[in-house]
Motif scaffolding. Structure first.
Motif, PDB file in Angstrom:
ATOM      1  N   PRO A  25     -45.348  -3.229 -18.060  1.00  0.00           N
ATOM      2  CA  PRO A  25     -46.138  -2.544 -19.087  1.00  0.00           C
ATOM      3  C   PRO A  25     -46.825  -3.531 -20.031  1.00  0.00           C
ATOM      4  CG  PRO A  25     -43.824  -1.883 -19.190  1.00  0.00           C
ATOM      5  CD  PRO A  25     -43.925  -2.892 -18.116  1.00  0.00           C
ATOM      6  N   ALA A  26     -46.150  -4.630 -20.343  1.00  0.00           N
ATOM      7  CA  ALA A  26     -46.759  -5.667 -21.184  1.00  0.00           C
ATOM      8  C   ALA A  26     -46.092  -6.980 -20.832  1.00  0.00           C
ATOM      9  CB  ALA A  26     -46.550  -5.346 -22.667  1.00  0.00           C
ATOM     10  N   ALA A  27     -46.664  -8.081 -21.290  1.00  0.00           N
ATOM     11  CA  ALA A  27     -46.224  -9.402 -20.829  1.00  0.00           C
ATOM     12  C   ALA A  27     -44.728  -9.642 -21.020  1.00  0.00           C
ATOM     13  CB  ALA A  27     -47.026 -10.476 -21.556  1.00  0.00           C
ATOM     14  N   ASP A  28     -44.172  -9.302 -22.196  1.00  0.00           N
ATOM     15  CA  ASP A  28     -42.763  -9.616 -22.406  1.00  0.00           C
ATOM     16  C   ASP A  28     -41.863  -8.384 -22.344  1.00  0.00           C
ATOM     17  OD1 ASP A  28     -43.946  -8.624 -24.589  1.00  0.00           O
ATOM     18  OD2 ASP A  28     -43.235 -10.151 -26.013  1.00  0.00           O
ATOM     19  N   LYS A  29     -42.349  -7.354 -21.665  1.00  0.00           N
ATOM     20  CA  LYS A  29     -41.523  -6.154 -21.475  1.00  0.00           C
ATOM     21  C   LYS A  29     -40.909  -6.186 -20.077  1.00  0.00           C
ATOM     22  CE  LYS A  29     -42.383  -3.449 -25.156  1.00  0.00           C
ATOM     23  NZ  LYS A  29     -43.753  -2.972 -25.322  1.00  0.00           N
ATOM     24  N   PRO A  30     -39.762  -5.507 -19.897  1.00  0.00           N
ATOM     25  CA  PRO A  30     -39.188  -5.449 -18.551  1.00  0.00           C
ATOM     26  C   PRO A  30     -40.071  -4.655 -17.593  1.00  0.00           C
ATOM     27  CG  PRO A  30     -37.876  -4.193 -20.126  1.00  0.00           C
ATOM     28  CD  PRO A  30     -38.925  -4.898 -20.913  1.00  0.00           C
ATOM     29  N   GLY A  31     -39.947  -4.951 -16.300  1.00  0.00           N
ATOM     30  CA  GLY A  31     -40.704  -4.212 -15.293  1.00  0.00           C
ATOM     31  C   GLY A  31     -40.200  -2.781 -15.159  1.00  0.00           C
ATOM     32  N   ARG A  32     -41.080  -1.901 -14.651  1.00  0.00           N
ATOM     33  CA  ARG A  32     -40.707  -0.493 -14.485  1.00  0.00           C
ATOM     34  C   ARG A  32     -41.225   0.026 -13.158  1.00  0.00           C
ATOM     35  NH1 ARG A  32     -39.729   3.086 -18.180  1.00  0.00           N
ATOM     36  NH2 ARG A  32     -39.214   2.451 -20.302  1.00  0.00           N
ATOM     37  N   LEU A  33     -40.556   1.058 -12.666  1.00  0.00           N
ATOM     38  CA  LEU A  33     -41.099   1.788 -11.526  1.00  0.00           C
ATOM     39  C   LEU A  33     -42.063   2.825 -12.080  1.00  0.00           C
ATOM     40  CD1 LEU A  33     -41.166   2.623  -8.541  1.00  0.00           C
ATOM     41  CD2 LEU A  33     -39.243   4.135  -9.016  1.00  0.00           C
ATOM     42  N   VAL A  34     -43.338   2.701 -11.759  1.00  0.00           N
ATOM     43  CA  VAL A  34     -44.327   3.629 -12.305  1.00  0.00           C
ATOM     44  C   VAL A  34     -44.264   4.959 -11.568  1.00  0.00           C
ATOM     45  CG1 VAL A  34     -46.781   4.018 -12.714  1.00  0.00           C
ATOM     46  CG2 VAL A  34     -45.798   1.744 -13.044  1.00  0.00           C
ATOM     47  N   GLU A  35     -44.362   4.890 -10.258  1.00  0.00           N
ATOM     48  CA  GLU A  35     -44.171   6.112  -9.484  1.00  0.00           C
ATOM     49  C   GLU A  35     -43.811   5.792  -8.045  1.00  0.00           C
ATOM     50  OE1 GLU A  35     -47.668   8.503  -8.562  1.00  0.00           O
ATOM     51  OE2 GLU A  35     -48.925   6.916  -9.422  1.00  0.00           O
ATOM     52  N   LEU A  36     -43.157   6.756  -7.416  1.00  0.00           N
ATOM     53  CA  LEU A  36     -42.755   6.598  -6.020  1.00  0.00           C
ATOM     54  C   LEU A  36     -43.063   7.920  -5.327  1.00  0.00           C
ATOM     55  CD1 LEU A  36     -41.199   5.185  -3.684  1.00  0.00           C
ATOM     56  CD2 LEU A  36     -39.116   6.095  -4.656  1.00  0.00           C
ATOM     57  N   ASP A  37     -43.901   7.840  -4.303  1.00  0.00           N
ATOM     58  CA  ASP A  37     -44.315   9.084  -3.650  1.00  0.00           C
ATOM     59  C   ASP A  37     -44.695   8.797  -2.208  1.00  0.00           C
ATOM     60  OD1 ASP A  37     -45.074  11.755  -3.340  1.00  0.00           O
ATOM     61  OD2 ASP A  37     -45.916  11.815  -5.376  1.00  0.00           O
ATOM     62  N   ASP A  38     -45.147   9.850  -1.498  1.00  0.00           N
ATOM     63  CA  ASP A  38     -45.603   9.619  -0.128  1.00  0.00           C
ATOM     64  C   ASP A  38     -46.745   8.601  -0.151  1.00  0.00           C
ATOM     65  OD1 ASP A  38     -43.806  11.354   0.848  1.00  0.00           O
ATOM     66  OD2 ASP A  38     -45.173  13.063   0.949  1.00  0.00           O
ATOM     67  N   THR A  39     -46.738   7.715   0.828  1.00  0.00           N
ATOM     68  CA  THR A  39     -47.734   6.639   0.854  1.00  0.00           C
ATOM     69  C   THR A  39     -49.155   7.192   0.784  1.00  0.00           C
ATOM     70  OG1 THR A  39     -46.229   5.252   2.083  1.00  0.00           O
ATOM     71  CG2 THR A  39     -48.562   4.684   2.214  1.00  0.00           C
ATOM     72  N   GLU A  40     -49.399   8.260   1.570  1.00  0.00           N
ATOM     73  CA  GLU A  40     -50.738   8.853   1.569  1.00  0.00           C
ATOM     74  C   GLU A  40     -51.169   9.265   0.183  1.00  0.00           C
ATOM     75  OE1 GLU A  40     -51.645  12.164   4.366  1.00  0.00           O
ATOM     76  OE2 GLU A  40     -50.480  10.859   5.724  1.00  0.00           O
ATOM     77  N   LYS A  41     -50.230   9.884  -0.523  1.00  0.00           N
ATOM     78  CA  LYS A  41     -50.574  10.382  -1.848  1.00  0.00           C
ATOM     79  C   LYS A  41     -50.835   9.213  -2.800  1.00  0.00           C
ATOM     80  CE  LYS A  41     -49.562  13.724  -5.349  1.00  0.00           C
ATOM     81  NZ  LYS A  41     -49.170  12.904  -6.480  1.00  0.00           N
ATOM     82  N   ILE A  42     -49.980   8.183  -2.731  1.00  0.00           N
ATOM     83  CA  ILE A  42     -50.159   7.035  -3.624  1.00  0.00           C
ATOM     84  C   ILE A  42     -51.518   6.393  -3.410  1.00  0.00           C
ATOM     85  CG2 ILE A  42     -49.362   4.657  -4.062  1.00  0.00           C
ATOM     86  CD1 ILE A  42     -47.454   6.460  -5.300  1.00  0.00           C
TER      87      ILE A  42
END
Ligand SMILES: Nc1ncnc2c1ncn2[C@@H]1O[C@H](COP(=O)(O)OP(=O)(O)O)[C@@H](O)[C@H]1O
Ligand SMILES: [Mg+2]
Lengths: 258, 350
Positions: free
Chosen positions: A223-240
């Motif tokens: 989200p920002a340089a010194d913030k921890p990483g996050r999973l934004v979204e996980l979905d069917d590959t086609e949809k992503i």
């Protein structure tokens, strides 16, 4: 037996450094799930919590639940060695054991767990090498050192080594990034075949690869340089790739940053 | 435009005049000739001085000519190259001289009978006698020291690289460093005070091998540590990922990968202590007769034999010392060869 993987409110640390925050996800069996995202956002870190390899690094720790078919692999009393037998891993750089022959590399997991039966070892060698689409190339030189193979063959040897212990889940951390396009194609074919028997999670920095091989895709981001990483979204590959729910995913996919 | 023009006239900016090898040979011949004239005309003399003067003249002449013909950059290059080559020769020279001298002196006495007889009842001026007792003593003392130091040192190195984190590791590491600089006589005195004075044991080969162990240990630990450190972490992780326990990974994956280097380090440690004299003086004591049992009574050893014979005011005794020194060198040489062969065999797979 392919198993599903679930993460519930997982936070991952390297000592004081908070690397990944609040991951919730579900990985179905008999399917390929790809993790994509800019480098440094924690894809490898998340992957390595699934077989408890994360804690090999001094000071590294994990909070939250990681479940294998509903069983929390981080609850007290769980032996990480047992977890790793159930969850195999293939690394970015092919790492065959340099002092061992091709055959010994394949059955290293069994041999070092004291399986001595010659017939069984031979059978596993052939089955695993066939499973890794490598048998025809090496069947006449099983006694040669593992390091004598080409990079792509070494990577398939490492896959053979991983499936020789019959895991439930197979993790792959950028398995093609050190390989040429032809070897990459061979590995991608192999991944398509392996998903019949295993749950596969693959990290890749190559979006075309994710689109080609995976059924589900998870997008990680910082989200920002010194913030921890996050999973934004996980979905069917086609949809992503066609219609992602989040703006950040769309920006990344369309190459607007990262 | 300029390039084309230059090329057509044959003097491209990319081509510079260079001294040919025959002109260098001519300069060398000139330097030797001038030196010869100098030595004839002035009171200068001596072979060593001749070589030195000729070499200096050659380097000066070569650099000057090169500066005139080839330009400053190449001249500097030639000068530095000459200096580096000269230093390399100077570094090897003492080694070659020691070896040559020992061979020349040692072969005079060296014979089958010298290797198979002891000094029992042989007076210093007698021509017979031999070093059988000293060879046996050295082999036993160094062998025992190796048996103690190698497993011990290897385990310490494994602890330091694979298991330690934090204070104890740093503490052990610090003491290994300190031990590396331990003067060998101190190791001998330590065993003398502990084993012989405090515990009341007699001089023996074993007491000597304990002193040698103290000296070998840091070398073995350090070299094994370095070798274990360069085993890539990827191999360890590859092994853990197969569900292999840590200790099995260390024994079956990490150690074999580092084996070649560890063997070399161990052999060098052995070679180093094989020539130790000081710590043996106060622990093994020396013995003209054969004592097969390293656990009881004074024993002979090659370095001690060289030391005591070389100190006698008699030509035959001094010749025996040279022959024994030659045998010592040959043993160390053999160890080095064995180390190379073993290292080659151990790394065949990679
Ligand atoms: N061994 C480590 N020690 C400390 N920090 C690490 C370590 N490995 C990775 N990190 C940090 O964790 C974050 C995520 O890294 P990683 O999971 O390797 O990212 P990715 O695989 O997505 O490129 C990065 O900020 C990285 O610097
Ligand atoms: Mg990564």
């Amino acid at each position: 037996m392919a198993k599903n993987v679930q993460m519930k409110d997982v936070d991952i640390y390297y000592g004081k450094f908070h690397a990944v925050q609040g991951v919730n996800l579900s990985v179905p069996p008999h399917a390929v799930t790809a993790f994509i995202g800019p480098s440094g956002c924690g894809k490898s870190t998340v992957l390595r919590t699934i077989n408890r390899m994360h804690e090999v690094i001094p000071g590294a720790r994990v909070e939250g639940r990681v479940e294998l078919d509903g069983e929390d692999i981080y609850r007290p009393g769980v032996d990480p060695v047992e977890v790793r037998r159930a969850v195999g891993m293939v690394f970015q750089r092919p790492n065959p054991f340099p002092t061992m022959s091709i055959r010994d590399n394949v059955v290293a997991g069994l041999k070092l767990q004291r399986v001595r039966n010659k017939a069984q070892l031979n059978e596993v060698t052939e089955r695993s090498l066939r499973g890794a689409n490598l048998w025809n190339e090496v069947k006449d030189r099983l006694g040669k050192p593992g390091g004598s193979l080409s990079g792509g063959q070494q990577q398939r040897l490492c896959i053979a080594r991983a499936i020789a212990v019959q895991p439930d889940v197979l993790l792959m951390d950028e398995p093609c990034s050190a390989l040429d396009p032809i070897s990459t194609l061979a590995i991608e074919d192999l991944i398509g075949k392996l998903k019949q028997d295993y749950t596969i999670v693959i990290v890749t920095h190559n979006m075309q690869q994710a689109a080609r091989v995976s059924d589900r895709t998870g997008f990680f981001n910082l989200p920002a340089a010194d913030k921890p990483g996050r999973l934004v979204e996980l979905d069917d590959t086609e949809k992503i790739f066609s219609n992602p729910a989040e703006k950040a995913t769309e920006d990344y996919i369309s190459g607007r940053f990262g | 435009m300029t390039l084309v023009g230059a090329a057509s006239t044959g003097s491209s900016a990319l081509i510079r005049a260079r001294l040919s090898s025959w002109s260098l040979a001519a300069i060398a011949a000139g330097a030797v000739a001038v030196t010869a004239v100098l030595f004839a005309a002035t009171p200068m003399q001596g072979r060593v001085a001749f070589v030195l003067v000729a070499a200096v003249l050659y380097v000066v002449a070569q650099t000057t000519v090169s500066a005139l013909v080839e330009g400053r950059r190449r001249a500097k290059d030639r000068l530095v190259t000459s200096i580096v080559v000269a230093c390399s020769c100077a570094a090897v020279l003492p080694l070659v001289a020691v070896l040559g001298f020992t061979i020349a002196k040692g072969t005079a006495v060296l014979s089958g009978s010298f290797l198979t007889h002891t000094m029992r009842g042989v007076a210093e001026q007698d021509a017979n006698g031999g070093i059988y007792q000293a060879i046996i003593g050295t082999l036993e003392q160094v062998g025992l020291a190796t048996l103690m130091a190698v497993p011990f040192g290897l385990l310490v190195a494994i602890y330091l690289v694979e298991y330690s984190s934090g204070r104890l590791g740093r503490f052990v590491s610090f003491f290994v460093d300190v031990m590396t600089g331990l003067p060998s006589i101190v190791a001998g005195l330590f065993i003398f005070a502990l084993w012989i004075l405090a515990l009341g044991q007699s001089f023996s080969g074993f007491a000597g091998s304990m002193a040698l162990t103290v000296l070998m240990l840091p070398t073995v630990v350090r070299s094994a540590e370095e070798m274990l450190k360069i085993v890539p972490d990827g191999l360890r992780e590859g092994s853990y990922a197969l569900g292999i326990q840590k200790w099995v990974t260390v024994v079956r994956i990490v150690l074999p990968s580092a084996l070649a280097g560890i063997v070399t380090g161990v052999m060098l440690a052995i070679a180093r202590v094989t020539g130790e004299t000081a710590p043996l003086l106060v622990t093994v004591f020396g013995n003209p007769a054969l004592n097969f049992n390293p656990f009881s009574g004074a024993q002979a050893s090659l370095p001690l034999f060289v030391f005591s014979e070389a100190g006698l005011p008699n030509e035959t005794a001094v010749n025996r010392a040279w022959a024994a020194a030659l045998v010592l060198i040959l043993i160390v040489l053999a160890l080095n060869v064995v180390a190379r062969v073993l290292a080659r065999l151990a790394s065949v797979r990679s």
